[in-house]
Design an enzyme around this catalytic site. Structure first.
Site, PDB file in Angstrom:
ATOM      1  N   LYS A 165       1.179  -1.029   0.458  1.00 44.99           N
ATOM      2  CA  LYS A 165       0.307   0.079   0.214  1.00 44.99           C
ATOM      3  C   LYS A 165       1.098   1.060   0.196  1.00 44.99           C
ATOM      4  O   LYS A 165       1.511   1.147   0.786  1.00 44.99           O
ATOM      5  CB  LYS A 165      -0.951   0.133   1.196  1.00 44.99           C
ATOM      6  CG  LYS A 165      -2.006   0.791   1.174  1.00 44.99           C
ATOM      7  CD  LYS A 165      -2.227   0.981   2.471  1.00 44.99           C
ATOM      8  CE  LYS A 165      -4.187   2.388   2.789  1.00 44.99           C
ATOM      9  NZ  LYS A 165      -4.631   1.658   3.577  1.00 44.99           N
ATOM     10  N   SER A 209      -8.924   2.004   2.781  1.00 41.89           N
ATOM     11  CA  SER A 209      -8.102   2.766   1.348  1.00 41.89           C
ATOM     12  C   SER A 209      -6.954   1.637   1.212  1.00 41.89           C
ATOM     13  O   SER A 209      -6.397   1.922   0.132  1.00 41.89           O
ATOM     14  CB  SER A 209      -7.885   4.080   2.478  1.00 41.89           C
ATOM     15  OG  SER A 209      -7.235   3.531   3.764  1.00 41.89           O
ATOM     16  N   SER A 254     -10.268  -0.018   7.128  1.00 43.52           N
ATOM     17  CA  SER A 254      -9.196   0.006   5.655  1.00 43.52           C
ATOM     18  C   SER A 254      -9.281  -0.950   5.047  1.00 43.52           C
ATOM     19  O   SER A 254      -8.072  -1.146   3.468  1.00 43.52           O
ATOM     20  CB  SER A 254      -8.583   1.292   5.775  1.00 43.52           C
ATOM     21  OG  SER A 254      -8.400   2.604   5.610  1.00 43.52           O
TER      22      SER A 254
END
Length: 934
Positions: free
Chosen positions: A573, A645, A669
């Site tokens: 990420k 996210s 997330s």
């Protein structure tokens, strides 16, 4: 505003110049000095108790109308004056009695043959400090000189502080010396003549310098030592250009070390005045003209502006406005006053002089601190009303006007009272306006303390010295990770290989049926082919990946097998720092950010032999699926987003573009994109995995965890990344020992009844979650209903918004995030601004409620080993992110063509149990083996 005429026979430059303090208030009296009858120095005193002015007192003759006096006071109350014309020594006088301006004694002059434009202050040791334009003899161009003397001693030898180094012509170097504690500050402008036209002398440059050893040495405000004399090339000169025409005002300090001064300069077709403020290691500036035009309409600003700071930290600035096209001493000149209560962030403007466009109101002088002892309340204002005349001694009379600014102070205080009580109303506080009025001063002091805090630059890697501890840490020893027994043969089709769980890929690598280089090439190709379609790849790390893959292949060939992640390609990420590779946080303001160090998780995975193939997308600043290149797509339905996210981590893992990925969770997330994209996500207990090198959103809620295609994958990755690194103080040393087989009948397994009921009442028409519970019962689980304590979790979760706002406070205040609203479709800029209205008291109250929530949830969880939750959870998602409990989510079915997830909640630090139970469910179903067609 009302004014008092102190004299109708004032000099044409009666209150000149801005560098000279001309008003001192002490022990019930205000003393004012001005130039009268062309060149005579006069003083008048106002008695505050009697509310009356004395008759003006003649002190001495200053020879011409440039002899404007500077005044200061020593610790005993004796008043001192320095005044001098163009071409004579500086005259010097002291009051005969303390705090009494009725009689004066002349002292020996100082300053050489050409001293003028003096500024004068007195320090706590009763040492006078003077600065003036002058020369050693009569050489030109003149320079800026400094001298000092104790009140009972002699003046020191003049020291040349500034040399304009121009042609030998007339120059008007203006200066103002300011004292703050034991530090001297000096503002100055460099006037220099034109080589081709000696009469063309203008302010060409300006600067600020300071001395922290009573004038022995001088330095820039940043602390760089200066060589004297200062020249146009010296580091304390802020700007210099032969094309400038500027006039500097005085320098002041406020709220500790905030340095401010004003500058009148022509930027375009007209003059305007700017405020300069030293903050965060650089000069910031803003124009006063827009504020002035709110009061005066279309105008210009035609002369220098003077500053003052009251003892309660309110800033005052008095300047001169005129019609566009006007000039110094223009008949349309008027006095404007600006006031700031927040160290220069915001200002309000007031008209001071009456409306009269036939006679100039100019040369404002504000009372200010000319001694370290004498602090001022509301400053008083002096200005000249009349013509400027021509030359040094025009026989023209002007009015000398004095203004008490109490009316402005009262209006300002009323505004603050309304604002403060209004804030109390918004916050629902039961305090009356009268109560708020009593604490107004304290609130404003706190506001100035906020400014002092903001002036210290705080990097994104700095977190508060507070550590959130969700619960007691278990003891024990961590054992090496061993995969479960399984037979795997290499599929013939590359797509089938790409969708294999990382644990299966590990077995193929260990069996030498596939090589790390071959596998890495496969995933790099898929990332290049599908990454743009899914908008899930920020940066393809091809060179690094091939280098790591070749190294892994060589190590395995030598028999140096590191474990189940050795040679497995993975994606990070893009909030995890990667040395030399941009780390964008998904947000436009940071899209070119390149760290110089790897995050701890990146380092640990490299040590485990994993191969980094890509930086994966995340919603801007870790919220939602949308980043600066667009919305990350769900591989099951590319018309919709992947959730966030950890958007790219979910999409890339589900689409078979990486072996596994790392996501992060603050409030959903990991579990939300895992649910949406149909992958297995592990949100570990808070404090299990180091966040060093990861973008912080909430220091007390952020967690990092794996997103994979099987439960055992998550276990393997978690084993590699958990544990202390010596850099993240929240990380505990708790063992994680993987045991893949578990008897569900021996465990206490509950289900969150209220959330399953909501699904049954209409949001689960296909019965996915009811069927999932049936599978668990079929595996031997005795499912019992569970309920979580009822708390206002939305309110408690303000801790996330406040901590995120604090993290990005500097960028918010500088407006650097504003672009995100449109470019990244992000609501963060507004959220960060709104979070500033949350007081520290309410934030800490939310944390205290959080402590109660943690206590009560711990009481519930002591009766259960695992609690099942549909989707990623609703209320439970907020609750368990606040308490720090771990969760595993994995696919449990489909609805309308897209995956649905089942969440397994566990006790603090007991990831092993929830992973084992989740694996049992996974083995009993085929949902994890279903993959999207990209």
């Amino acid at each position: 505003m009302e004014y008092t005429v102190l004299s109708k026979t004032g000099s044409t430059r009666g209150t000149a110049y801005g560098m000279s303090n001309k008003i001192i208030t002490h022990d019930g009296k205000t003393h004012v000095v001005w130039l009268d009858q062309i060149h005579k120095t006069y003083v008048a005193t106002y008695c505050h108790e009697a509310k009356a002015w004395s008759e003006p007192v003649f002190v001495a003759d200053g020879v011409d109308n440039h002899a404007g006096a500077a005044m200061t006071m020593d610790s005993k109350g004796f008043l001192y004056l320095a005044f001098g014309p163009h071409h004579n020594p500086m005259q010097h006088a002291v009051s005969v009695r303390p705090n009494d301006a009725s009689s004066w004694r002349m002292l020996p002059p100082f300053g050489g043959a050409n001293a003028t434009y003096p500024s004068l202050v007195c320090d706590a040791r009763d040492v006078l400090h003077a600065c003036y334009r002058g020369a050693y003899e009569r050489e030109r161009p003149w320079g800026l000189f400094y001298q000092q003397r104790s009140v009972n001693g002699d003046w020191t030898v003049p020291v040349k502080l500034v040399d304009p180094q121009g042609p030998p012509a007339y120059v008007h170097l203006e200066n103002c010396i300011h004292i703050e504690g034991d530090v001297l500050y000096l503002s100055f402008h460099l006037a220099r003549s034109n080589e081709d036209n000696p009469g063309d002398t203008k302010g060409r440059g300006f600067g600020i310098m300071r001395s922290r050893d009573w004038g022995e040495t001088w330095e820039t405000v940043a602390g760089e030592r200066l060589d004297l004399p200062v020249t146009p090339d010296s580091p304390c000169v802020i700007e210099y250009s032969d094309g400038f025409d500027i006039r500097i005002g005085n320098v002041v300090t406020c709220a500790g070390d905030v340095v401010l001064f004003t500058l009148n300069r022509r930027e375009g077709e007209f003059d305007e005045t700017f405020l300069y403020r030293w903050q965060r290691g650089k000069w910031e500036r803003k124009s006063f003209l827009p504020l002035a035009e709110k009061v005066f309409g279309r105008c210009a600003m035609s002369d220098r502006c003077v500053l003052s700071v009251s003892k309660d930290g309110v800033l005052y600035a008095a300047g001169v406005v005129c019609k566009r096209g006007g000039h110094w001493a223009d008949p349309t000149n008027a006095i404007v006053l600006f006031v700031s209560r927040d160290v220069g962030e915001t200002w309000r403007a007031y008209r001071v002089s009456p409306e009269d466009e036939t006679v100039s109101d100019w040369l404002p002088s504000l009372e200010r601190c000319a001694t370290s002892e004498n602090k001022i309340g509301v400053p008083q204002l002096l200005y000249t009303h009349g013509e400027k005349g021509e030359g040094c001694s025009p026989d023209i009379d002007t009015e000398i006007r004095h203004v008490f600014l109490d009316e402005v102070a009262e209006r300002e205080n009323a505004l603050v009272d309304r604002a403060v009580s209004g804030l109390g109303n918004i916050a629902g506080l039961p305090f009356s306006r009268a109560q708020w009025k009593m604490v107004r001063g304290q609130i404003e002091r706190q506001g100035r303390q906020y400014v002092a805090l903001r002036n210290v630059s705080v990097g994104y890697d700095v977190e508060p010295p507070l550590v959130f501890a969700p619960g007691d840490v278990p003891e024990g020893e961590q054992q090496p990770f061993v995969l479960s027994d399984a037979n795997i043969a290499r599929p013939q089709d590359d797509d089938e290989i790409a969708f294999l769980p990382a644990s299966s890929l590990a077995r193929l690598i260990a069996q030498r049926e596939i090589s790390p280089v071959e596998l890495t090439r496969l995933y790099l190709d898929r990332l290049a082919r599908y990454g743009e379609k899914l908008k899930c790849v920020v940066t393809l790390t091809e060179d690094l990946a091939m280098e790591q893959a070749k190294a892994a292949e060589a190590e395995i060939a030598r028999g140096d097998y590191r474990g189940p992640l050795h040679g497995i390609p993975w994606g990070a990420k893009d909030l995890l720092s990667t040395k030399g590779i941009r780390t964008t946080w998904g947000a436009t303001p940071f899209k070119d950010q390149v760290p110089d160090e790897d995050a701890s998780v990146v380092k640990k995975l490299r040590q485990a032999g994993a191969v980094l193939v890509a930086k994966l997308s995340l919603g801007a600043l870790a919220s939602g699926p949308t980043w600066f290149e667009g919305m990350t797509r769900n591989p099951w339905d590319t018309d919709v987003g992947s959730s966030g996210s950890s958007a790219g981590s979910g999409a890339a893992t589900a689409a078979g573009l990486v072996g596994f990925s790392i996501g992060s969770e603050t409030q959903g997330s990991i579990v939300s994109p895992s649910h949406t994209c149909g992958v297995v996500g592990l949100r570990p207990t808070y404090g299990r995995v180091s966040r060093y090198g990861a973008m912080a959103l909430s220091w007390t809620m952020d967690k990092l965890g794996p997103m994979c295609r099987s439960v055992e994958d998550c276990a393997a990755v978690f084993h590699a990344i958990c544990g202390p690194d010596g850099k993240d103080r929240s990380v505990v040393d708790a063992p994680f020992n993987w045991c893949p087989d578990v008897d569900l009948s021996g465990l206490r397994i509950g289900y969150l009844a209220s959330e399953f009921q909501k699904e049954a009442d209409g949001e689960d028409p296909t019965g996915v979650y009811a069927a999932a519970l049936d599978v668990m019962r079929g595996l031997g689980a005795d499912l019992q209903p569970v309920s979580l304590p009822d708390y206002p979790t939305d309110a408690i979760a303000m801790v996330l918004r406040v901590e995120a706002s604090a993290m990005f406070d500097d960028a918010t205040l500088r407006g650097e995030l504003d672009v995100m609203t449109e470019a990244d479709k992000s609501s963060w800029p507004n959220t960060f601004q709104a979070a500033r209205a949350v007081t520290a008291v309410e934030y800490l109250r939310a944390q205290r409620l959080r402590a109660l929530l943690m206590r009560d949830v711990a009481q519930v969880m002591q009766d259960w080993d695992v609690v099942l939750v549909p989707r990623g959870g609703r209320t439970s998602l907020a609750v368990t992110n606040l308490t720090g409990h771990p969760a595993v989510i994995l696919p449990c079915g489909f609805a309308e063509g897209t995956p649905r997830g089942l969440t397994f909640l566990g006790n603090l630090y007991d990831e092993a149990t929830i992973l084992a139970v989740a694996r049992a469910y996974e083995q009993a179903t085929d949902w994890h083996a279903m993959h999207p067609i990209v």
